[in-house]
Each structure stands twice: as C-alpha cells, then as structure tokens.
Design an enzyme around this catalytic site. Structure first.
Site, PDB file in Angstrom:
ATOM      1  N   HIS A  94      12.326 -25.079   4.617  1.00 52.45           N
ATOM      2  CA  HIS A  94      12.081 -24.675   6.033  1.00 52.45           C
ATOM      3  C   HIS A  94      10.654 -24.290   5.988  1.00 52.45           C
ATOM      4  O   HIS A  94      10.354 -23.607   5.007  1.00 52.45           O
ATOM      5  CB  HIS A  94      13.161 -23.649   6.220  1.00 52.45           C
ATOM      6  N   ASP A 132      16.049 -19.088  -0.540  1.00 49.26           N
ATOM      7  CA  ASP A 132      16.251 -18.898   0.904  1.00 49.26           C
ATOM      8  C   ASP A 132      17.901 -19.203   1.080  1.00 49.26           C
ATOM      9  O   ASP A 132      18.327 -20.304   1.053  1.00 49.26           O
ATOM     10  CB  ASP A 132      15.380 -19.675   1.552  1.00 49.26           C
ATOM     11  N   CYS A 177      11.844 -27.639  11.759  1.00 47.46           N
ATOM     12  CA  CYS A 177      10.918 -26.642  11.110  1.00 47.46           C
ATOM     13  C   CYS A 177      10.789 -27.347   9.681  1.00 47.46           C
ATOM     14  O   CYS A 177      10.753 -26.545   8.613  1.00 47.46           O
ATOM     15  CB  CYS A 177      11.113 -25.437  11.031  1.00 47.46           C
TER      16      CYS A 177
HETATM   17  C1  PLP Z   1      16.724 -22.810   5.651  1.00 46.51           C
HETATM   18  C2  PLP Z   1      16.299 -21.848   6.750  1.00 46.51           C
HETATM   19  N1  PLP Z   1      15.320 -21.004   6.380  1.00 46.51           N
HETATM   20  C3  PLP Z   1      14.723 -20.201   7.160  1.00 46.51           C
HETATM   21  C4  PLP Z   1      14.944 -20.040   8.629  1.00 46.51           C
HETATM   22  C5  PLP Z   1      14.500 -19.025   9.426  1.00 46.51           C
HETATM   23  O1  PLP Z   1      15.424 -18.229   9.695  1.00 46.51           O
HETATM   24  P1  PLP Z   1      15.236 -17.095  10.783  1.00 46.51           P
HETATM   25  O2  PLP Z   1      15.539 -17.578  12.099  1.00 46.51           O
HETATM   26  O3  PLP Z   1      16.492 -16.091  10.478  1.00 46.51           O
HETATM   27  O4  PLP Z   1      13.876 -16.348  10.697  1.00 46.51           O
HETATM   28  C6  PLP Z   1      16.024 -21.025   8.931  1.00 46.51           C
HETATM   29  C7  PLP Z   1      16.188 -21.100  10.521  1.00 46.51           C
HETATM   30  O5  PLP Z   1      16.354 -22.327  11.023  1.00 46.51           O
HETATM   31  C8  PLP Z   1      16.566 -21.888   8.044  1.00 46.51           C
HETATM   32  O6  PLP Z   1      17.253 -22.882   8.361  1.00 46.51           O
END
Ligand code: PLP
Length: 406
Positions: free
Chosen positions: A123, A200, A364
C-alpha cells in the site's frame, strides 16, 4: 466464545438493514473500511456520557476513569496481537501514521546507500514514508517482485536481503490480492542480516490470528476502522528494544520526561510516541471493537469469510470476460477483478444500482497496478457479517453489468 451465527452478528450492525436503490445493502467494501457494531458505538457514547475527561494528567475521578478505560483499550490491543505488554503498543491515528512513525523514528539509523527492502504489493502507506528516507537520507529502495499468481518471489527476496539491508517492511495481507505473506520466514532473513523487520498488518489483523512474537517482527502496524472500530485510531506494536532506539515523532505534552530551556528528555514508550491529547474516545472504541470481535473464534470467522469469497470467485470464473487478480494458496477474502474492455468505475457504479457496494480504483497500490498491467481494478472484500446470499447477489449483479458493458 460465541457460536458463529451470521444473522445474530448482522443484527448488531444497524446499518446493514439499509436499502440502497431499492435493494438490501450488500456491503462488500470492508477492505476500505468496515461497519461498526452497536458495542463500539455504545462504548464511545457511553464513555462520553458518563466518564469523560482528559487522560493521564488528572487527579479527579472522571480523569481517572477515562484513563483506566483508555489504558484498558491499550491492553486489549496488546492481548489481541499477543504483545508481551501494553508498553509495546503505541496508539496512532491509523496504520498510515504507524508506518510514518516507523520511518521517522528509524531515519537516524540510515546512511546514504543503506537499503530498505519493500515489495511491489505494498500500500502507498508502506512505500511513501520510505521514499522520504530515500529523498532525505540517500536510502536505496528495493522492491521484491510479485509473481503472476499474486505471491512474492521469495527466491529473489532471500537473495536481496544482505549486509546493506537496514530495514525490511512487508505487508502481511495484501489489500488487493489478498495474499498472506510468510512474515515469519522473511523476519528470520531480516534478523540474520541485522535489519529491522516491519510488517503492515492493516488487513491481516482483521482476518487472521496475529501473534507478533511468533512472527518475530520488530514493528507491526494495524488500524481500527477496518477492524469494526472507529476511524482515526490505530496502533503500532514495537519491541522494547526498537522503541528505545527509535526517535520520537511528534513533540509536545505527555511524551517528555523533563523539558528545560536548553534540552529535553523523553518519556519511555509508549508515552514517548504519543504527544498531545490522544484520540481518547477512538482508542476506547478500538478496545471495544477488539473485545467484541474476540468473542468469535477466528477460525470460524475465516471459514465463513472464505466461503463467501469462494462463492463470489467461482461465480466470476463462469464469466468469460472476467480477469481475477490474486490466486495465492494462502489468502484472505479479497477479490480483485476486471471485466475486459470495461472501466472498473463503471462496474462499481452498476453494482451500486443493485445495492452492492464495492471499491474500484488503484487501491493506493500504483506499483502493483503497474505489475498487473492494469490501470485499476474492482475489489469486493468480505467481512464477518457478509452472507453467501450477498456473494450470489454480487455475482448476479456482475453478470448483469457484463451484459450491459460488454
Ligand atoms: C494494506 C494497507 N496498509 C495501510 C493502509 C492504510 O490504513 P489507514 O487507513 O489506517 O491509514 C491500508 C488501508 O487501506 C491498507 O489496506
């Protein structure tokens, strides 16, 4: 443990009774953000109504009660991730802030030429903070390729980690492909090279039991709003050792030990990374979400979600012009696809006409889109309250859209 009964679960989510365009809502956008059960809403409203004050600094009853609830939420996160202690959990505004905190806190360890190993399925939240270190400190970013089945090229991964590697940061479960990566194995390689291992866990923490100690990670990011909790709250797990080495992110109240005119000393983690008044009610809401979710056996939840996913995927396989992305053996309930010749946005808009909520776009993940050679995809993602009936309605709606768009 509560027995798994999807109708009883649905009854706890008032929003699921909504109709959209004359159809019952089929909410399949859980990977973007999940709906909230009564328990979460009531915890936040109840706290506001009966015991609200700022945390940590008061000597009066309300301040003490709010602090207790806030710290109980931290303890729920620690138990949920199997962290050794609440001190290993820092509250953040979400996974994005948790990953930015990692990059900022570790920046002082980076010399020009040091390598940070990421993957093509990350992401943007786990790419852009590392670009900051490339731009500002001369770090070199290495990206592990994604293979056609949606898994990582583990041979290349093994070979890429070496003496120059300072940080390895990998998504536990992809938000597009659903792929679950072997974080424990990657962590072993990272540790053998003396690198910091980050994962993550934004999606993984929702769909599988996570044990940060068994994974062997130094840092693990998660978020509240996909875990049936509120927005603007997430958490970063860190070992005591890494939290001690990391520099604080924001400066202000709560994160200090002493402030002088010529110097400052910092509090220990987690306070060291929580400057200012924290998102108190949101943290309490996250604690309530975790306590609510924990009444169900994750194996039951996983089995149910994957049954919905498989019904949807198998239905799409019958449609000739559909291409599905991500067929890893170990994956979560995320179904990314495209209808050949049709724009993903058009598909999402037609599905909405039938009450089916999905997401369309790049999710994203622009580098992953490039690897898949697409501009965007449609994504249906399943959660604890979805049903087989909704999966079938989704397939029927895609078939209708295919007739229209094809
Ligand atoms: C794999 C991944 N990492 C990070 C994020 C970002 O998360 P947050 O909305 O809590 O900032 C997302 C959100 O779609 C995600 O799917």
């Amino acid at each position: 443990m509560s027995a798994f009964d999807v109708q009883k679960i649905r009854a706890q989510f008032p929003i699921l009774t909504r109709e959209i365009n004359g159809y019952p809502l089929a909410y399949l956008d859980n990977a973007a953000s999940a709906q909230k059960p009564d328990a979460v809403m009531e915890a936040m409203v109840g706290q506001t109504r009966s015991a609200y004050a700022n945390v940590h600094r008061g000597l009066h009853t309300l301040a003490n009660e709010t602090t207790e609830a806030f710290e109980a939420a931290r303890s729920s996160v620690a138990t949920f991730l199997n962290a050794p202690s609440s001190d290993n959990i820092v509250f953040t505004r979400g996974a994005t802030e948790a990953l930015n905190l990692c990059a900022y806190g570790l920046a002082h360890m980076i010399q020009p030429g040091d390598e940070i190993v990421l993957t093509e399925m990350e992401h943007h939240s786990n790419i852009v903070p590392w670009h900051f270190l490339r731009e500002r400190y001369g770090a070199v970013l290495k990206f592990i390729p994604v293979l056609p089945d949606g898994t990582l090229d583990m041979k290349v991964f093994r070979e890429t980690i070496g003496i120059k590697t300072k940080i390895v940061s990998v998504v536990h479960m992809s938000n597009v492909l659903g792929t679950v990566n072997d974080i424990a194995e990657i962590a072993r390689w990272a540790k053998a090279a003396g690198a910091v291992m980050i994962s993550d866990g934004t999606q993984a923490a929702v769909h599988m039991d996570v044990d940060v100690q068994a994974l062997g990670v130094d840092l693990y990011a998660m978020t509240g709003h996909k875990l049936y909790g509120p927005t603007a709250i997430g958490a970063l797990y860190g070992t005591s050792d890494i939290f001690e080495k990391m520099q604080p992110f924001n400066g202000g109240g709560e994160m200090i030990e002493d402030v002088y005119l010529d110097r400052v000393t910092y509090a220990e983690a987690p306070a060291k990374f929580e400057a200012g008044t924290p998102p108190i009610l949101e943290a309490i809401g996250l604690g309530a979400a975790i306590n609510w979710y924990s009444q169900y056996d994750m194996a039951d939840v996983h089995q149910h979600e994957m049954a919905c996913y498989h019904a949807a995927r198998d239905g799409l396989r019958d449609i000739n012009s559909v291409q599905i992305f991500g067929e890893a053996a170990n994956k979560g309930p995320v179904l990314a696809f495209n209808l050949q010749g049709a724009h993903a946005h058009d598909m999402a808009q037609i599905l909405d006409k039938y009450g089916v909520a999905v997401r369309a776009g790049q999710h994203c993940t622009q580098p992953l889109m490039k690897r898949l050679d697409v501009h965007s995809t449609v994504r249906a993602s399943f959660g604890i309250y979805n049903t087989l009936d909704e999966a079938e309605r989704f397939v029927t709606a895609v078939k209708k859209a295919a007739l229209f768009l094809g």
